[in-house]
Write a protein that holds these residues in place. Structure first.
Motif, PDB file in Angstrom:
ATOM      1  N   LYS A  36       0.832  -1.203   0.000  1.00  0.00           N
ATOM      2  CA  LYS A  36       0.000   0.000   0.000  1.00  0.00           C
ATOM      3  C   LYS A  36       0.871   1.260   0.000  1.00  0.00           C
ATOM      4  O   LYS A  36       0.572   2.243  -0.675  1.00  0.00           O
ATOM      5  N   TYR A  37       1.950   1.195   0.733  1.00  0.00           N
ATOM      6  CA  TYR A  37       2.886   2.316   0.834  1.00  0.00           C
ATOM      7  C   TYR A  37       3.453   2.715  -0.536  1.00  0.00           C
ATOM      8  O   TYR A  37       3.721   3.884  -0.791  1.00  0.00           O
ATOM      9  N   ALA A  38       3.610   1.748  -1.444  1.00  0.00           N
ATOM     10  CA  ALA A  38       4.165   2.036  -2.771  1.00  0.00           C
ATOM     11  C   ALA A  38       3.253   2.954  -3.574  1.00  0.00           C
ATOM     12  O   ALA A  38       3.714   3.646  -4.483  1.00  0.00           O
ATOM     13  N   ASN A  39       1.975   2.972  -3.239  1.00  0.00           N
ATOM     14  CA  ASN A  39       1.047   3.849  -3.958  1.00  0.00           C
ATOM     15  C   ASN A  39       1.388   5.327  -3.762  1.00  0.00           C
ATOM     16  O   ASN A  39       0.955   6.164  -4.553  1.00  0.00           O
ATOM     17  N   THR A  40       2.161   5.647  -2.724  1.00  0.00           N
ATOM     18  CA  THR A  40       2.578   7.033  -2.522  1.00  0.00           C
ATOM     19  C   THR A  40       3.529   7.485  -3.630  1.00  0.00           C
ATOM     20  O   THR A  40       3.735   8.685  -3.807  1.00  0.00           O
ATOM     21  N   LEU A  41       4.103   6.525  -4.370  1.00  0.00           N
ATOM     22  CA  LEU A  41       4.991   6.859  -5.490  1.00  0.00           C
ATOM     23  C   LEU A  41       4.224   7.195  -6.770  1.00  0.00           C
ATOM     24  O   LEU A  41       4.784   7.791  -7.683  1.00  0.00           O
ATOM     25  N   THR A  42       2.954   6.820  -6.839  1.00  0.00           N
ATOM     26  CA  THR A  42       2.183   7.008  -8.073  1.00  0.00           C
ATOM     27  C   THR A  42       2.208   8.449  -8.582  1.00  0.00           C
ATOM     28  O   THR A  42       2.536   8.680  -9.751  1.00  0.00           O
ATOM     29  N   PRO A  43       1.893   9.444  -7.747  1.00  0.00           N
ATOM     30  CA  PRO A  43       1.937  10.814  -8.283  1.00  0.00           C
ATOM     31  C   PRO A  43       3.346  11.239  -8.698  1.00  0.00           C
ATOM     32  O   PRO A  43       3.513  12.001  -9.655  1.00  0.00           O
ATOM     33  N   ILE A  44       4.347  10.729  -8.027  1.00  0.00           N
ATOM     34  CA  ILE A  44       5.736  11.057  -8.374  1.00  0.00           C
ATOM     35  C   ILE A  44       6.085  10.458  -9.728  1.00  0.00           C
ATOM     36  O   ILE A  44       6.685  11.120 -10.583  1.00  0.00           O
ATOM     37  N   ILE A  45       5.684   9.209  -9.944  1.00  0.00           N
ATOM     38  CA  ILE A  45       5.960   8.536 -11.218  1.00  0.00           C
ATOM     39  C   ILE A  45       5.272   9.273 -12.364  1.00  0.00           C
ATOM     40  O   ILE A  45       5.884   9.525 -13.412  1.00  0.00           O
ATOM     41  N   TYR A  46       4.011   9.645 -12.188  1.00  0.00           N
ATOM     42  CA  TYR A  46       3.309  10.360 -13.252  1.00  0.00           C
ATOM     43  C   TYR A  46       3.873  11.761 -13.472  1.00  0.00           C
ATOM     44  O   TYR A  46       3.916  12.237 -14.609  1.00  0.00           O
ATOM     45  N   SER A  47       4.332  12.409 -12.408  1.00  0.00           N
ATOM     46  CA  SER A  47       4.984  13.707 -12.571  1.00  0.00           C
ATOM     47  C   SER A  47       6.289  13.564 -13.352  1.00  0.00           C
ATOM     48  O   SER A  47       6.591  14.380 -14.229  1.00  0.00           O
ATOM     49  N   LEU A  48       7.057  12.512 -13.043  1.00  0.00           N
ATOM     50  CA  LEU A  48       8.291  12.265 -13.790  1.00  0.00           C
ATOM     51  C   LEU A  48       7.992  11.948 -15.250  1.00  0.00           C
ATOM     52  O   LEU A  48       8.710  12.391 -16.157  1.00  0.00           O
ATOM     53  N   LYS A  49       6.925  11.188 -15.489  1.00  0.00           N
ATOM     54  CA  LYS A  49       6.527  10.868 -16.863  1.00  0.00           C
ATOM     55  C   LYS A  49       6.209  12.156 -17.630  1.00  0.00           C
ATOM     56  O   LYS A  49       6.714  12.365 -18.744  1.00  0.00           O
ATOM     57  N   ASP A  50       5.377  13.007 -17.039  1.00  0.00           N
ATOM     58  CA  ASP A  50       5.004  14.266 -17.691  1.00  0.00           C
ATOM     59  C   ASP A  50       6.227  15.151 -17.924  1.00  0.00           C
ATOM     60  O   ASP A  50       6.391  15.737 -18.995  1.00  0.00           O
ATOM     61  N   TRP A  51       7.086  15.228 -16.926  1.00  0.00           N
ATOM     62  CA  TRP A  51       8.292  16.042 -17.060  1.00  0.00           C
ATOM     63  C   TRP A  51       9.166  15.490 -18.180  1.00  0.00           C
ATOM     64  O   TRP A  51       9.701  16.248 -18.993  1.00  0.00           O
ATOM     65  N   GLY A  52       9.320  14.167 -18.241  1.00  0.00           N
ATOM     66  CA  GLY A  52      10.130  13.546 -19.286  1.00  0.00           C
ATOM     67  C   GLY A  52       9.598  13.831 -20.677  1.00  0.00           C
ATOM     68  O   GLY A  52      10.370  14.120 -21.607  1.00  0.00           O
ATOM     69  N   ILE A  53       8.283  13.748 -20.847  1.00  0.00           N
ATOM     70  CA  ILE A  53       7.664  14.051 -22.145  1.00  0.00           C
ATOM     71  C   ILE A  53       7.920  15.503 -22.521  1.00  0.00           C
ATOM     72  O   ILE A  53       8.341  15.805 -23.643  1.00  0.00           O
ATOM     73  N   ASN A  54       7.676  16.412 -21.567  1.00  0.00           N
ATOM     74  CA  ASN A  54       7.879  17.844 -21.834  1.00  0.00           C
ATOM     75  C   ASN A  54       9.350  18.176 -22.079  1.00  0.00           C
ATOM     76  O   ASN A  54       9.672  18.994 -22.937  1.00  0.00           O
ATOM     77  N   HIS A  55      10.234  17.537 -21.330  1.00  0.00           N
ATOM     78  CA  HIS A  55      11.662  17.800 -21.495  1.00  0.00           C
ATOM     79  C   HIS A  55      12.133  17.345 -22.877  1.00  0.00           C
ATOM     80  O   HIS A  55      12.900  18.047 -23.545  1.00  0.00           O
ATOM     81  N   LYS A  56      11.680  16.176 -23.299  1.00  0.00           N
ATOM     82  CA  LYS A  56      12.076  15.685 -24.618  1.00  0.00           C
ATOM     83  C   LYS A  56      11.617  16.649 -25.722  1.00  0.00           C
ATOM     84  O   LYS A  56      12.368  16.939 -26.652  1.00  0.00           O
ATOM     85  N   LYS A  57      10.386  17.161 -25.580  1.00  0.00           N
ATOM     86  CA  LYS A  57       9.895  18.144 -26.553  1.00  0.00           C
ATOM     87  C   LYS A  57      10.771  19.394 -26.533  1.00  0.00           C
ATOM     88  O   LYS A  57      11.106  19.955 -27.578  1.00  0.00           O
ATOM     89  N   LYS A  58      11.128  19.830 -25.327  1.00  0.00           N
ATOM     90  CA  LYS A  58      11.915  21.053 -25.166  1.00  0.00           C
ATOM     91  C   LYS A  58      13.293  20.934 -25.822  1.00  0.00           C
ATOM     92  O   LYS A  58      13.726  21.834 -26.522  1.00  0.00           O
ATOM     93  N   VAL A  59      13.948  19.827 -25.608  1.00  0.00           N
ATOM     94  CA  VAL A  59      15.311  19.688 -26.132  1.00  0.00           C
ATOM     95  C   VAL A  59      15.340  19.318 -27.604  1.00  0.00           C
ATOM     96  O   VAL A  59      16.375  19.476 -28.250  1.00  0.00           O
ATOM     97  N   THR A  60      14.227  18.844 -28.142  1.00  0.00           N
ATOM     98  CA  THR A  60      14.207  18.506 -29.570  1.00  0.00           C
ATOM     99  C   THR A  60      13.616  19.614 -30.422  1.00  0.00           C
ATOM    100  O   THR A  60      13.575  19.498 -31.639  1.00  0.00           O
ATOM    101  N   GLU A  61      13.164  20.712 -29.780  1.00  0.00           N
ATOM    102  CA  GLU A  61      12.654  21.854 -30.546  1.00  0.00           C
ATOM    103  C   GLU A  61      13.795  22.491 -31.313  1.00  0.00           C
ATOM    104  O   GLU A  61      14.902  22.625 -30.810  1.00  0.00           O
ATOM    105  N   GLN A  62      13.511  22.885 -32.511  1.00  0.00           N
ATOM    106  CA  GLN A  62      14.555  23.525 -33.338  1.00  0.00           C
ATOM    107  C   GLN A  62      14.269  24.990 -33.462  1.00  0.00           C
ATOM    108  O   GLN A  62      13.280  25.483 -33.642  1.00  0.00           O
TER     109      GLN A  62
END
Length: 115
Positions: free
Chosen positions: A89-115
């Motif tokens: 049950k305690y591992a569920n506390t990581l869920t928002p962190i994992i999704y935040s990292l996912k969103d950040w990773g998607i946005n970061h990839k877009k940011k660094v690949t913009e020309q």
């Protein structure tokens, strides 16, 4: 005039972040947590869902995550014996962190690949 942040203020943030990263850091821990979280409860299912992980590494990482109270290992008294892995049950506390990292990773990839 704004008060200057002190060295101690920085450490009060860095130390807990470092502690958290010590638990979930590495190539395999988050993929294992995600795999078990989406329903892969058998060793082979977890291994097949994570390309490139070896059985030896998976076994070590599962034990480590179990020690940190994130994964629960259950031995089912059947023949043949079956072992099941679930998130604590305690591992569920990581869920928002994992999704935040996912969103950040998607946005970061877009940011660094913009020309």
């Amino acid at each position: 005039m704004a008060q200057k942040k002190t060295y101690c203020d920085c450490l009060n943030t860095v130390k807990p972040v470092r502690d958290a990263l010590d638990v979930i850091n590495g190539k395999w821990k988050l993929p294992i947590i995600i795999s078990v979280g989406v329903g892969n409860d058998r060793f082979t299912d977890i291994q097949e869902s994570i390309p490139g992980i070896t059985p030896k590494v998976l076994a070590k990482e599962l034990k480590d995550l179990e020690q940190h109270k994130l994964i629960k290992r259950t031995v089912l008294d059947e023949y043949p014996v079956k072992i099941s892995y679930t998130l604590e049950k305690y591992a569920n506390t990581l869920t928002p962190i994992i999704y935040s990292l996912k969103d950040w990773g998607i946005n970061h990839k877009k940011k660094v690949t913009e020309q």
